[in-house]
Design a protein around this motif. Structure first.
Motif, PDB file in Angstrom:
ATOM      1  N   ALA A 230       0.832  -1.200   0.000  1.00 22.19           N
ATOM      2  CA  ALA A 230       0.000   0.000   0.000  1.00 22.19           C
ATOM      3  C   ALA A 230       0.867   1.250   0.000  1.00 22.19           C
ATOM      4  O   ALA A 230       0.590   2.215  -0.707  1.00 22.19           O
ATOM      5  N   ILE A 231       1.950   1.233   0.790  1.00 21.26           N
ATOM      6  CA  ILE A 231       2.854   2.378   0.839  1.00 21.26           C
ATOM      7  C   ILE A 231       3.528   2.568  -0.507  1.00 21.26           C
ATOM      8  O   ILE A 231       3.652   3.674  -1.025  1.00 21.26           O
ATOM      9  N   TRP A 232       3.955   1.446  -1.131  1.00 27.04           N
ATOM     10  CA  TRP A 232       4.645   1.527  -2.407  1.00 27.04           C
ATOM     11  C   TRP A 232       3.729   2.060  -3.501  1.00 27.04           C
ATOM     12  O   TRP A 232       4.134   2.759  -4.417  1.00 27.04           O
ATOM     13  N   ALA A 233       2.417   1.759  -3.358  1.00 23.71           N
ATOM     14  CA  ALA A 233       1.469   2.140  -4.394  1.00 23.71           C
ATOM     15  C   ALA A 233       1.085   3.612  -4.332  1.00 23.71           C
ATOM     16  O   ALA A 233       0.464   4.126  -5.244  1.00 23.71           O
ATOM     17  N   GLN A 234       1.460   4.279  -3.245  1.00 24.81           N
ATOM     18  CA  GLN A 234       1.110   5.687  -3.143  1.00 24.81           C
ATOM     19  C   GLN A 234       1.895   6.513  -4.151  1.00 24.81           C
ATOM     20  O   GLN A 234       2.959   6.119  -4.620  1.00 24.81           O
ATOM     21  N   ASN A 235       1.336   7.680  -4.483  1.00 33.68           N
ATOM     22  CA  ASN A 235       2.015   8.555  -5.422  1.00 33.68           C
ATOM     23  C   ASN A 235       3.377   8.968  -4.902  1.00 33.68           C
ATOM     24  O   ASN A 235       3.568   9.197  -3.703  1.00 33.68           O
ATOM     25  N   THR A 236       4.336   9.094  -5.816  1.00 33.58           N
ATOM     26  CA  THR A 236       5.629   9.668  -5.478  1.00 33.58           C
ATOM     27  C   THR A 236       5.477  11.179  -5.404  1.00 33.58           C
ATOM     28  O   THR A 236       4.975  11.806  -6.343  1.00 33.58           O
ATOM     29  N   VAL A 237       5.898  11.761  -4.302  1.00 33.34           N
ATOM     30  CA  VAL A 237       5.763  13.204  -4.105  1.00 33.34           C
ATOM     31  C   VAL A 237       7.144  13.839  -4.168  1.00 33.34           C
ATOM     32  O   VAL A 237       8.045  13.473  -3.417  1.00 33.34           O
ATOM     33  N   ILE A 238       7.302  14.771  -5.088  1.00 37.87           N
ATOM     34  CA  ILE A 238       8.563  15.492  -5.260  1.00 37.87           C
ATOM     35  C   ILE A 238       8.298  16.957  -4.944  1.00 37.87           C
ATOM     36  O   ILE A 238       7.343  17.551  -5.471  1.00 37.87           O
ATOM     37  N   SER A 239       9.101  17.554  -4.097  1.00 31.11           N
ATOM     38  CA  SER A 239       8.924  18.963  -3.764  1.00 31.11           C
ATOM     39  C   SER A 239      10.271  19.661  -3.769  1.00 31.11           C
ATOM     40  O   SER A 239      11.329  19.023  -3.771  1.00 31.11           O
ATOM     41  N   GLY A 240      10.241  20.969  -3.782  1.00 30.36           N
ATOM     42  CA  GLY A 240      11.484  21.731  -3.765  1.00 30.36           C
ATOM     43  C   GLY A 240      11.254  23.188  -4.090  1.00 30.36           C
ATOM     44  O   GLY A 240      10.113  23.656  -4.201  1.00 30.36           O
ATOM     45  N   THR A 241      12.333  23.914  -4.236  1.00 31.45           N
ATOM     46  CA  THR A 241      12.271  25.334  -4.581  1.00 31.45           C
ATOM     47  C   THR A 241      13.149  25.590  -5.803  1.00 31.45           C
ATOM     48  O   THR A 241      14.157  24.916  -6.024  1.00 31.45           O
ATOM     49  N   VAL A 242      12.747  26.590  -6.568  1.00 35.46           N
ATOM     50  CA  VAL A 242      13.484  27.007  -7.765  1.00 35.46           C
ATOM     51  C   VAL A 242      13.901  28.455  -7.572  1.00 35.46           C
ATOM     52  O   VAL A 242      13.069  29.306  -7.238  1.00 35.46           O
ATOM     53  N   SER A 243      15.177  28.731  -7.781  1.00 42.68           N
ATOM     54  CA  SER A 243      15.684  30.082  -7.574  1.00 42.68           C
ATOM     55  C   SER A 243      16.652  30.468  -8.684  1.00 42.68           C
ATOM     56  O   SER A 243      17.124  29.623  -9.449  1.00 42.68           O
ATOM     57  N   ASP A 244      16.937  31.755  -8.762  1.00 39.03           N
ATOM     58  CA  ASP A 244      17.912  32.284  -9.710  1.00 39.03           C
ATOM     59  C   ASP A 244      19.314  31.996  -9.186  1.00 39.03           C
ATOM     60  O   ASP A 244      19.643  32.351  -8.050  1.00 39.03           O
ATOM     61  N   ALA A 245      20.152  31.367 -10.004  1.00 38.99           N
ATOM     62  CA  ALA A 245      21.488  30.976  -9.556  1.00 38.99           C
ATOM     63  C   ALA A 245      22.358  32.182  -9.224  1.00 38.99           C
ATOM     64  O   ALA A 245      23.249  32.098  -8.371  1.00 38.99           O
ATOM     65  N   ALA A 246      22.120  33.318  -9.873  1.00 37.22           N
ATOM     66  CA  ALA A 246      22.960  34.491  -9.649  1.00 37.22           C
ATOM     67  C   ALA A 246      22.509  35.308  -8.448  1.00 37.22           C
ATOM     68  O   ALA A 246      23.325  35.746  -7.641  1.00 37.22           O
ATOM     69  N   THR A 247      21.196  35.490  -8.292  1.00 37.80           N
ATOM     70  CA  THR A 247      20.685  36.368  -7.243  1.00 37.80           C
ATOM     71  C   THR A 247      20.123  35.625  -6.042  1.00 37.80           C
ATOM     72  O   THR A 247      19.980  36.208  -4.963  1.00 37.80           O
ATOM     73  N   GLY A 248      19.784  34.347  -6.222  1.00 39.74           N
ATOM     74  CA  GLY A 248      19.164  33.585  -5.149  1.00 39.74           C
ATOM     75  C   GLY A 248      17.680  33.865  -4.976  1.00 39.74           C
ATOM     76  O   GLY A 248      17.024  33.268  -4.116  1.00 39.74           O
ATOM     77  N   ARG A 249      17.116  34.739  -5.798  1.00 41.77           N
ATOM     78  CA  ARG A 249      15.699  35.064  -5.680  1.00 41.77           C
ATOM     79  C   ARG A 249      14.836  33.923  -6.205  1.00 41.77           C
ATOM     80  O   ARG A 249      15.211  33.245  -7.169  1.00 41.77           O
ATOM     81  N   PRO A 250      13.675  33.703  -5.606  1.00 40.37           N
ATOM     82  CA  PRO A 250      12.794  32.634  -6.088  1.00 40.37           C
ATOM     83  C   PRO A 250      12.300  32.919  -7.498  1.00 40.37           C
ATOM     84  O   PRO A 250      12.082  34.077  -7.868  1.00 40.37           O
TER      85      PRO A 250
END
Length: 418
Positions: free
Chosen positions: A16-36
């Motif tokens: 049942a645990i394996w059958a659950q959806n894979t959840v991917i999360s995170g943040t995306v930012s500008d590599a130069a400024t660090g702004r989202p």
């Protein structure tokens, strides 16, 4: 026997645990400024979503185990691919680098912006789907009075899209087009919150709602902008090229040339260099004649209220799929207006934002959305959905995560009902 039974129960739990959806999360930012980086496209297999204003995303990809890579892209940035080796890294920290355009790699058509747009129009039947499709989407609308949220409504909708082939194109006949019906939207599930303060309530209805991708699909509805006669009312100009993902884009700016009985747009069109598919339309309605704007977008208002539009901007994104077909992927409208009452000294400012993201495409034959299941442009999404309580509301659906400010506003509105 007890040991065997215990092992069997453990195996069932593990399955049942394996059958659950894979959840991917995170943040995306500008590599130069660090702004989202808000509004970045996040794709894994057939599933996709966009980042919120804080650059955060959550993506549910199903349990088939085939998703091994997440791809993130945004206008003007190099695409970033993240491998999910040995499971998901949570949260992902993705930093996008700006793209450096080699001008010699791009065919510059400095004096032929109109010719380029017309060529892209002629390629619509080749670049977009010639078959009806059913797209699963996330939808949200919010309204703010000054700096305070007074309405939040969101949900899951299905969008039925008919063929993009023209009636005069040989790939589709008149009868086929008639039988395919028209583009429609249907609500799968939704929820809503409204400020309980009577002073926050304003019954002003403007264009918008879940039918936006039907109404504002500029590729599907050429009379909005991409009609030969309509283009005559605009000045078109080639701008510096850019990129979306790893694909070069022509950029064509447009501005009203003639005065019409209805308002025109300022903005930019993005056209894929290789396929000549329209990939993005970033438009802003000309507000110089507010009477025209009001007649165009206002559906109804209370007696005694003076309605003063300030801004209406529209962003429409299209994305090419693995099958080479370009489809609408994201749409956002931002509407700013003032309302004042004859007996009040100062006007009140409002901001209404609607956004819809296509999260995946239904498999198999697409069936039209009919009858009461279809959302009409005269309907209000708020009136069609339930109250905001269920903590398990989203289940396995993909959504655009609320920004931090919106999340706080939701909690505050919920408390006001307690």
């Amino acid at each position: 026997m007890k040991r065997v039974l215990s092992c069997f129960i453990i195996l069932l739990a593990a399955a049942a645990i394996w059958a659950q959806n894979t959840v991917i999360s995170g943040t995306v930012s500008d590599a130069a400024t660090g702004r989202p980086v808000g509004g970045a496209s996040v794709t894994a297999g057939k599933w996709s979503v966009v980042t919120n204003d804080d650059g955060f995303f959550t993506l549910k990809t199903g349990a088939d185990g085939t998703v091994t890579t997440v791809t993130v892209s945004h206008v003007g940035y190099q695409p970033q691919k993240v491998k999910l080796d040995g499971g998901t890294k949570t949260p992902l920290q993705i930093r996008l680098k700006p793209t450096t355009i080699q001008l010699q790699e791009v065919l510059v058509m400095a004096d032929n912006a109109r010719a380029l747009v017309e060529k892209a129009i002629s390629q619509i039947p080749r670049n977009y789907s010639t078959q009806p499709e059913l797209l699963h989407c996330f939808y949200r609308e919010t309204a703010m009075k000054r700096q305070k949220y007074i309405l939040v409504a969101e949900g899951v909708v299905d969008m039925y899209k008919t063929s993009y082939a023209r009636l005069d194109n040989k790939t589709i006949g008149q009868q086929d087009f008639v039988e395919s019906g028209r583009d429609r939207v249907g609500i799968v599930k939704g929820r809503r919150l409204l400020s309980p303060k009577a002073s926050d309530t304003l019954s002003v209805k403007v264009m918008g709602g879940p039918v936006m991708p039907v109404q504002l699909d500029v590729v599907k509805n050429p009379d909005i902008l991409l009609d030969e006669e309509e283009l005559n009312y605009y000045d078109l100009k080639m701008e510096a090229p850019t990129s979306i993902g790893d694909r070069m884009q022509y950029v064509v700016s447009l501005a009203p040339r003639h005065n019409r009985e209805y308002p025109l747009y300022y903005g930019r069109l993005y056209i894929d260099k290789q396929t000549l598919a329209f990939t993005r339309a970033d438009l802003s309605l000309d507000m110089s004649d507010r009477a025209k704007v009001t007649n165009m977008i206002l559906v109804r208002k209370p007696t005694g209220v003076r309605f003063r539009p300030k801004e209406l901007s529209v962003l429409v994104d299209y994305r090419q799929g693995d099958d080479g077909v370009t489809r609408i992927s994201y749409l956002r409208t931002t509407f700013r207006f003032n309302c004042d009452w004859r007996r009040r000294l100062f006007a009140t400012s409002f901001i209404a934002v609607c956004e819809m993201a296509v999260t995946d495409k239904a498999e198999g034959e697409a069936k039209p959305i009919r009858g009461h299941a279809s959302f009409d442009r005269r309907d209000a999404f708020f009136d069609k959905v339930e109250y905001f309580r269920d903590p398990e509301f989203w289940q396995d659906y993909n959504i655009i995560e609320p920004s931090e400010s919106l999340d706080k506003a939701v909690h505050k509105l919920l408390k006001s009902y307690q």
